[in-house]
Design a protein around this motif. Sequence first.
Motif, PDB file in Angstrom:
ATOM      1  N   PHE A 189     -62.590  -4.179  20.873  1.00 19.92           N
ATOM      2  CA  PHE A 189     -63.417  -3.971  22.066  1.00 19.92           C
ATOM      3  C   PHE A 189     -62.522  -4.038  23.307  1.00 19.92           C
ATOM      4  N   PRO A 190     -61.717  -3.004  23.551  1.00 17.93           N
ATOM      5  CA  PRO A 190     -60.719  -3.052  24.630  1.00 17.93           C
ATOM      6  C   PRO A 190     -61.311  -3.033  26.034  1.00 17.93           C
ATOM      7  N   THR A 191     -62.599  -2.703  26.199  1.00 15.70           N
ATOM      8  CA  THR A 191     -63.190  -2.629  27.539  1.00 15.70           C
ATOM      9  C   THR A 191     -64.275  -3.671  27.762  1.00 15.70           C
ATOM     10  N   SER A 192     -64.475  -4.564  26.827  1.00 19.68           N
ATOM     11  CA  SER A 192     -65.552  -5.550  26.933  1.00 19.68           C
ATOM     12  C   SER A 192     -65.007  -6.910  27.371  1.00 19.68           C
ATOM     13  N   VAL A 193     -65.486  -7.404  28.503  1.00 14.49           N
ATOM     14  CA  VAL A 193     -65.069  -8.719  28.992  1.00 14.49           C
ATOM     15  C   VAL A 193     -65.561  -9.815  28.055  1.00 14.49           C
ATOM     16  N   ILE A 194     -66.826  -9.729  27.640  1.00  9.82           N
ATOM     17  CA  ILE A 194     -67.404 -10.765  26.786  1.00  9.82           C
ATOM     18  C   ILE A 194     -66.664 -10.850  25.452  1.00  9.82           C
ATOM     19  N   ALA A 195     -66.400  -9.686  24.838  1.00 11.10           N
ATOM     20  CA  ALA A 195     -65.703  -9.675  23.549  1.00 11.10           C
ATOM     21  C   ALA A 195     -64.318 -10.276  23.677  1.00 11.10           C
ATOM     22  N   GLN A 196     -63.634  -9.975  24.770  1.00 11.43           N
ATOM     23  CA  GLN A 196     -62.287 -10.509  24.933  1.00 11.43           C
ATOM     24  C   GLN A 196     -62.306 -11.990  25.293  1.00 11.43           C
ATOM     25  N   GLN A 197     -63.352 -12.434  26.009  1.00 12.15           N
ATOM     26  CA  GLN A 197     -63.502 -13.870  26.240  1.00 12.15           C
ATOM     27  C   GLN A 197     -63.687 -14.614  24.923  1.00 12.15           C
ATOM     28  N   LEU A 198     -64.408 -14.019  24.001  1.00  8.93           N
ATOM     29  CA  LEU A 198     -64.632 -14.644  22.698  1.00  8.93           C
ATOM     30  C   LEU A 198     -63.377 -14.588  21.828  1.00  8.93           C
ATOM     31  N   GLY A 199     -62.675 -13.462  21.852  1.00  9.23           N
ATOM     32  CA  GLY A 199     -61.623 -13.225  20.875  1.00  9.23           C
ATOM     33  C   GLY A 199     -60.221 -13.609  21.283  1.00  9.23           C
ATOM     34  N   LEU A 209     -58.671  -8.565  29.674  1.00 13.49           N
ATOM     35  CA  LEU A 209     -59.931  -8.846  30.376  1.00 13.49           C
ATOM     36  C   LEU A 209     -60.473 -10.245  30.079  1.00 13.49           C
ATOM     37  N   ALA A 210     -59.778 -11.011  29.259  1.00 12.18           N
ATOM     38  CA  ALA A 210     -60.297 -12.318  28.859  1.00 12.18           C
ATOM     39  C   ALA A 210     -60.405 -13.284  30.028  1.00 12.18           C
ATOM     40  N   SER A 211     -59.587 -13.090  31.065  1.00  8.08           N
ATOM     41  CA  SER A 211     -59.595 -13.998  32.215  1.00  8.08           C
ATOM     42  C   SER A 211     -60.499 -13.516  33.338  1.00  8.08           C
ATOM     43  N   CYS A 212     -61.325 -12.529  33.074  1.00  7.88           N
ATOM     44  CA  CYS A 212     -62.203 -11.987  34.105  1.00  7.88           C
ATOM     45  C   CYS A 212     -63.517 -12.766  34.171  1.00  7.88           C
ATOM     46  N   PRO A 213     -64.146 -12.820  35.353  1.00  6.42           N
ATOM     47  CA  PRO A 213     -65.474 -13.436  35.463  1.00  6.42           C
ATOM     48  C   PRO A 213     -66.551 -12.481  34.956  1.00  6.42           C
ATOM     49  N   ALA A 248     -69.944 -12.975  36.272  1.00  5.71           N
ATOM     50  CA  ALA A 248     -71.065 -13.102  37.212  1.00  5.71           C
ATOM     51  C   ALA A 248     -71.185 -11.830  38.046  1.00  5.71           C
ATOM     52  N   GLN A 249     -72.383 -11.518  38.479  1.00  5.53           N
ATOM     53  CA  GLN A 249     -72.619 -10.318  39.275  1.00  5.53           C
ATOM     54  C   GLN A 249     -72.020 -10.472  40.673  1.00  5.53           C
ATOM     55  N   GLY A 250     -71.372  -9.413  41.123  1.00  2.00           N
ATOM     56  CA  GLY A 250     -70.881  -9.359  42.496  1.00  2.00           C
ATOM     57  C   GLY A 250     -69.554 -10.040  42.738  1.00  2.00           C
ATOM     58  N   ILE A 251     -68.917 -10.613  41.721  1.00  4.59           N
ATOM     59  CA  ILE A 251     -67.630 -11.293  41.903  1.00  4.59           C
ATOM     60  C   ILE A 251     -66.515 -10.266  41.722  1.00  4.59           C
ATOM     61  N   ILE A 252     -65.706 -10.110  42.767  1.00  2.00           N
ATOM     62  CA  ILE A 252     -64.644  -9.105  42.760  1.00  2.00           C
ATOM     63  C   ILE A 252     -63.305  -9.794  42.524  1.00  2.00           C
ATOM     64  N   VAL A 253     -62.653  -9.457  41.403  1.00  6.20           N
ATOM     65  CA  VAL A 253     -61.336  -9.983  41.069  1.00  6.20           C
ATOM     66  C   VAL A 253     -60.454  -8.813  40.674  1.00  6.20           C
ATOM     67  N   GLU A 254     -59.262  -8.755  41.227  1.00  5.12           N
ATOM     68  CA  GLU A 254     -58.352  -7.647  40.965  1.00  5.12           C
ATOM     69  C   GLU A 254     -58.064  -7.506  39.474  1.00  5.12           C
ATOM     70  N   GLY A 255     -58.201  -6.271  38.971  1.00  5.55           N
ATOM     71  CA  GLY A 255     -57.927  -5.987  37.571  1.00  5.55           C
ATOM     72  C   GLY A 255     -59.108  -6.193  36.650  1.00  5.55           C
ATOM     73  N   CYS A 256     -60.258  -6.592  37.212  1.00  2.34           N
ATOM     74  CA  CYS A 256     -61.440  -6.866  36.394  1.00  2.34           C
ATOM     75  C   CYS A 256     -62.576  -5.923  36.776  1.00  2.34           C
ATOM     76  N   PRO A 257     -63.418  -5.530  35.809  1.00  2.18           N
ATOM     77  CA  PRO A 257     -64.574  -4.690  36.124  1.00  2.18           C
ATOM     78  C   PRO A 257     -65.611  -5.465  36.938  1.00  2.18           C
ATOM     79  N   LEU A 258     -66.362  -4.778  37.775  1.00  2.00           N
ATOM     80  CA  LEU A 258     -67.391  -5.401  38.607  1.00  2.00           C
ATOM     81  C   LEU A 258     -68.737  -5.336  37.902  1.00  2.00           C
ATOM     82  N   TYR A 259     -69.379  -6.504  37.756  1.00  2.00           N
ATOM     83  CA  TYR A 259     -70.702  -6.531  37.129  1.00  2.00           C
ATOM     84  C   TYR A 259     -71.759  -6.202  38.167  1.00  2.00           C
TER      85      TYR A 259
END
Length: 751
Positions: A260-270, A734-738, A740-751
């Motif tokens: 799951f190369p584009t999923s934040v949740i999957a990478q947080q788990l794995g 993406l494992a280190s990305c937040p 939460a909605q509206g949180i902007i962090v460089e290199g991470c997708p925006l929820y």
Amino acid sequence: MATSYHQINAPLIQNGEASDSYRTSPELENSPENEDSPIEQVALTVPVTDDPSLPVFTFRTWILGTLACVLLSFLNQFFWYRREPLSMTSISAQIAVMPLGHLMASTVTKRVFLKGTKWEFTLNPGNFNVKEHVLITIFANSGAASVYAIHFVSIVKVFYRRELSIIVAFFVVITTHLLGFCWAGILRRYLVEPAPMWWPQNLVQVSLFRALHEKEERSKGGLTRNQFFLIAFICSFAYYVFPGYLFPMLTSLSWICWMFPTSVIAQQLGSGLHGLGVGVVGLDWSSVCAYLGSPLASPWFATVNVAIGFAIFIYVITPIAYWFNIYKAKRFPIFSDDLFMSNGHKYNISDIIDSNFHLDLEAYEREGPLYLSINFAMAYGFGFACLTATIVHVLLFHGSEILQLSKSAFQTRKMDIHTKLMRKYYKHVPDWWFICILLFNIIAIMFICEYYNDTLQLPWWGVLLACGVAISFTLPIGVIRATTNQAPALNVLTEYIIGYIYPGYPIATILFKVYGNGSLKQGVFFLQDFKLGHYMKIPPRAMFIAQILGTTLSALVHLGTAWWLMSTIPNICDREFLPTGSPWTCPSDHVFYDSSVIWGLIGPRRIFGDLGHYSAINWCFLAGAIAPFLVWLAHKAFPEKQWIRLITMPILLAAVAEMPPGTPVNYTSWVLVAFASGFVAFRYYRGWWSRHNYLLSGGLDAGLAFMGVLLYLCLGMQNINLNWWGSDTDGCPLASCPSAQGIIVEGCPLY
């Protein structure tokens, strides 16, 4: 005694005589045949023999011991700043000095100097013997142990960028060592002489000493201990070139991230390095042993406690707290040792420090409160619970033993065979030796802290308080380490105490932590060495001299190496400015720095107290006190179920004491190897385990250490690096990305 035991442990007979390395003592000849240690692992590993005529403190001991101590001190400090710290144990020196000892025995002159006088001596007393070898290893152990006080030096110079004299730095380092040495000396009758205090880690070295010194005939189709060790060493040496250079991803095979190369949740788990590590495994011995020590030396019940504690923490508490967004958890990475603002960005600590190096309250109010990742916050909760659990557990399960030892401390009592041999042949070290060193040390520390108060910040009463905390907890923590090979840390308690009493002074906080927790850790290391000398029948006064000299040398070399690295490596420890892929990320120093901010600069009241938003975590103190009491009640209610007594709440709660900087892959890999050794091999292949288990541990450690050094000397110093898919140690960007909605962090997708 069973025949199988004698086949394993009896002195080897050559032409009707016992081996030169182990000669049966007269006392043993008159002892009952079955007299041995009541601990099965000790009985299977440690010889019940001694030869008091063997020379111990020889010219070879001085030269090789000094060389081993200096070399290990340099290498361990050098690699400690790296992303996956390479910890070179004294086993490496134990192996390397063996041929050097025999070389010196065959080449150094045997001439006797000052013959006929009371100062008569020789540089070559004969064959290189096992007791010389053990004492050289004790020297090496002084360099192999991590120097806790170096954290203080790194934080002051690198993170806070304050001026620090190398003389003051050395004073802090050496006095921390000496405090630990005195705690160990005062408590050795409780933690060294009793047979139940068996210190499992020492059996690795005892097994290796026997393999190197005992003569052994190879059985048909089998291997001698030396041959087995050599094979393990060569395999480990050859293999480490893959995780160490060619294919670093073997350190953490986080296969869920690949799916799951584009999923934040999957990478947080794995993710094994930045997430929960679900299904992750590491095929790198350095990551297996980085924070928990060798899994091959862990008793099975301790492994189970660590595994349960880790599983509850990382797979139950952390994801539940994150899912319910406790403490705004979704705004931050699920696993991180950084400090954050409420918007998910990293906190700029320099903005809240005034010109007097104190907390600027106006700036702190303006910037907003400090937040932790949910993993970091829950780890503090486990640390709180572990403190009270340690006290209650030791009182309930070992209180009567400690009381009995206290009553009989100066009386004759029943001893096992090892203590009998030590008492029969060797003079003990008087307690007043340690007490004199201790008193002088404490007075000197108080004077220096007052004289350099602008730099060190810690008042004289803080020194006394730190020493009181350290000596109070050395006994209970030593009992747990001596019986389980694991030990809860005291860092949270020392931080909490000084943070409340003396808030706003970060340097004072870390110095208090160094003298309170650091001296305790050093004391436990010294106690482990005392037990190794006890098992191998080294004269206590020779041990005393070796440890004093080794301590001084180790402090000098560790500090010199750290000072050199901090002066020559640009942006060392600064993750923002280090080149991509740089190994000089200093994971342990980052956590130490975070603690100085949380407990010292800002203070526990504004984090965990009535002015903070993490105050509910304090209930963990009560939970920790109750937990071992429930185990004790269950044991009393069902005495026939012996497995209940093996539930050790301090170990279960301290399982994640090294997390962060330890990561899930360090734990999962460690548990798997410990299961294979402590359960499968010990239960179903007992003969193989007793003969080869600890040799395998030593061979893997030594092979990795030598290849790690070789890789750095040949490739690392020349900046010859590979850059391909397998060079990423985790593969989970993406494992280190937040989330939460509206949180902007460089290199991470925006929820």
